[in-house]
Write a protein that holds these residues in place. Structure first.
Motif, PDB file in Angstrom:
ATOM      1  N   LEU A  92       0.827  -1.036  -0.174  1.00  0.00           N
ATOM      2  CA  LEU A  92       0.035   0.143   0.015  1.00  0.00           C
ATOM      3  C   LEU A  92       0.920   1.132  -0.117  1.00  0.00           C
ATOM      4  CD1 LEU A  92      -2.926   0.950   0.211  1.00  0.00           C
ATOM      5  CD2 LEU A  92      -2.699   1.203   2.486  1.00  0.00           C
TER       6      LEU A  92
ATOM      7  N   ILE B 296      -4.425   6.117  -0.940  1.00  0.00           N
ATOM      8  CA  ILE B 296      -5.151   6.765   0.137  1.00  0.00           C
ATOM      9  C   ILE B 296      -5.502   8.133  -0.163  1.00  0.00           C
ATOM     10  CG2 ILE B 296      -5.157   7.548   2.592  1.00  0.00           C
ATOM     11  CD1 ILE B 296      -3.021   5.334   3.267  1.00  0.00           C
TER      12      ILE B 296
ATOM     13  N   VAL C 134      -2.711   0.794   8.759  1.00  0.00           N
ATOM     14  CA  VAL C 134      -2.770  -0.345   8.061  1.00  0.00           C
ATOM     15  C   VAL C 134      -1.729  -1.325   8.003  1.00  0.00           C
ATOM     16  CG1 VAL C 134      -3.314  -1.015   5.723  1.00  0.00           C
ATOM     17  CG2 VAL C 134      -4.502   0.846   6.432  1.00  0.00           C
TER      18      VAL C 134
ATOM     19  N   GLU D  62      -7.153  -4.228   1.426  1.00  0.00           N
ATOM     20  CA  GLU D  62      -8.206  -3.460   1.101  1.00  0.00           C
ATOM     21  C   GLU D  62      -9.078  -3.221   2.108  1.00  0.00           C
ATOM     22  OE1 GLU D  62      -8.795  -1.413  -1.578  1.00  0.00           O
ATOM     23  OE2 GLU D  62      -6.508  -1.848  -2.357  1.00  0.00           O
TER      24      GLU D  62
ATOM     25  N   LEU E  94      -7.768  -1.168   4.862  1.00  0.00           N
ATOM     26  CA  LEU E  94      -7.673   0.486   4.406  1.00  0.00           C
ATOM     27  C   LEU E  94      -9.137   0.892   4.744  1.00  0.00           C
ATOM     28  CD1 LEU E  94      -6.543   2.815   3.193  1.00  0.00           C
ATOM     29  CD2 LEU E  94      -6.887   1.799   1.136  1.00  0.00           C
TER      30      LEU E  94
END
Length: 394
Positions: free
Chosen positions: A343, A348, A366, A382, A385
């Motif tokens: 990520l 974001i 996360v 995911e 998040l």
């Protein structure tokens, strides 16, 4: 029981035959560790050669034979011959003219026994003919080797007075080869332990780390502490630290990890980064060794709870050190490839979060949950998040 030296693989190296042809079999003898270890039937890496020839003669003879040489210690009579199966140090026979405990003034000698007499232990003064492999032994080295006895050549105290580092060499060789203790050597090392203070820290560190790299140096270090030797070179290593070393050695053996001298040095120190920094500076350790020692000193009681998480945060080598020092199972970390957190902050921002501290906080949250859950796949990332975004918007 000692082995036949002819059975040792190193005696059949092509390069040694070429060197013998170049210098003449009557002028050289294999000496020291290769002969000793060959008799014990253990692997040999380096081969050393003693010669009656002067360094200039060695260089000239090798040159005529097409053997490249490097004057690695020419002032002490040593020339390194670069051979196809490994370099060989060729050293002219020597005798000591003067010694002060730290260095010796030498002169070239003319016969093998004179050169042998300046060596430290009887088991290191074995000379083998390059063709017949017949061994010359003037001080009972083969008998000592067979008996598991490490004995100084001559009077122990006198030999230590010539070179104080022989105290630490004695303990290292006794740990590796010895069975019964030589009381004269033990008493001389204890009586002259204070002379170690005059040696360079680098020389002490080299010997200490070599001792710690042996399979089980713990009994020797306990003896060194009891006789007042260990306190001279490593005063931090008191009884609790020696017990920690014993536990570490047991953990390494049980879990299949090779002995590691820096890790074992960490066990001999209290878990204090400041102490580790002090010892690393005092022993003139390399930057890499200092970094490892300090990282190991930062160990905490909870290190064993999540080994892979620890390895992710600190790197697998550092985690291995800390897990073994904690008595935890380090095997999950062995050979583990650290995953890359997939990520990125842009993902974001794309979800409507303004670039800045909020993005960093969500990213860190996360990642922390991903690590705690054992590095799950992208679908779980995911979901994590989405949960963290909901928290941030609440």
């Amino acid at each position: 029981m000692l082995h036949d030296l002819a059975a040792a693989d190193w005696t059949r190296r092509e390069g040694l035959a070429a060197l013998t042809a170049a210098l003449g079999a009557e002028n050289i003898r294999w000496v020291g560790g290769a002969v000793r270890d060959g008799l014990l039937g253990v692997p040999v890496a380096d081969v050393d050669c003693a010669t009656k020839l002067m360094p200039a003669e060695v260089i000239a003879a090798c040159g005529r034979a097409g053997i490249r040489t490097v004057p690695t210690g020419i002032e002490h009579g040593t020339v390194t011959a670069i051979l196809k199966d490994g370099p060989v140090e060729v050293t002219t026979l020597r005798r000591d003219v003067a010694t002060d405990g730290r260095r010796a003034t030498i002169a070239f000698a003319s016969d093998w026994p004179e050169d042998a007499a300046r060596r430290d232990f009887t088991i290191n003064a074995l000379y083998a003919h390059p063709e017949t492999l017949e061994i010359d032994d003037w001080f009972g080295g083969r008998e000592d080797l067979a008996a598991g006895r490490v004995r100084f050549i001559g009077e122990a105290a006198a030999r230590i007075a010539e070179d104080h580092l022989r105290i630490l060499r004695y303990y290292r060789f006794q740990t590796r080869f010895g069975a019964d203790l030589d009381q004269e050597a033990e008493d001389a090392c204890a009586a002259l332990a204070h002379t170690l203070k005059g040696l360079s820290r680098e020389r002490i560190a080299t010997e200490l780390l070599a001792l710690l790299a042996l399979p089980d140096p713990h009994p020797t270090l306990e003896r060194m502490r009891a006789r007042g030797v260990l306190g001279v070179i490593l005063p931090e290593a008191c009884a609790p630290q020696l017990a920690a070393l014993a536990r570490l050695i047991a953990a390494e053996r049980e879990q299949g990890f090779a002995p590691d001298p820096v890790r074992r040095l960490a066990a001999l120190l209290p878990p204090s980064p400041d102490v580790a920094e002090t010892v690393a500076a005092r022993l003139r350790l390399s930057k890499a060794q200092r970094t490892r020692l300090v990282a190991a000193a930062e160990r905490a009681p909870g290190d064993g709870a999540a080994p892979l998480a620890l390895a992710y945060r600190l790197t697998p080598p550092v985690a291995t050190d800390r897990l073994l020092l904690a008595g935890a199972d380090a095997r999950p970390v062995a050979g583990w490839s650290v995953p890359v957190f997939p990520l990125k902050g842009g993902a974001i921002v794309a979800r409507g979060v303004s670039a800045g501290p909020s993005v960093a906080r969500i990213l860190q949250a996360v990642e922390a949950r991903w690590v705690a859950e054992g590095f799950p796949d992208s679908a779980r990332i995911e979901a994590l998040l989405a949960e963290e975004l909901d928290k941030a918007r609440a």
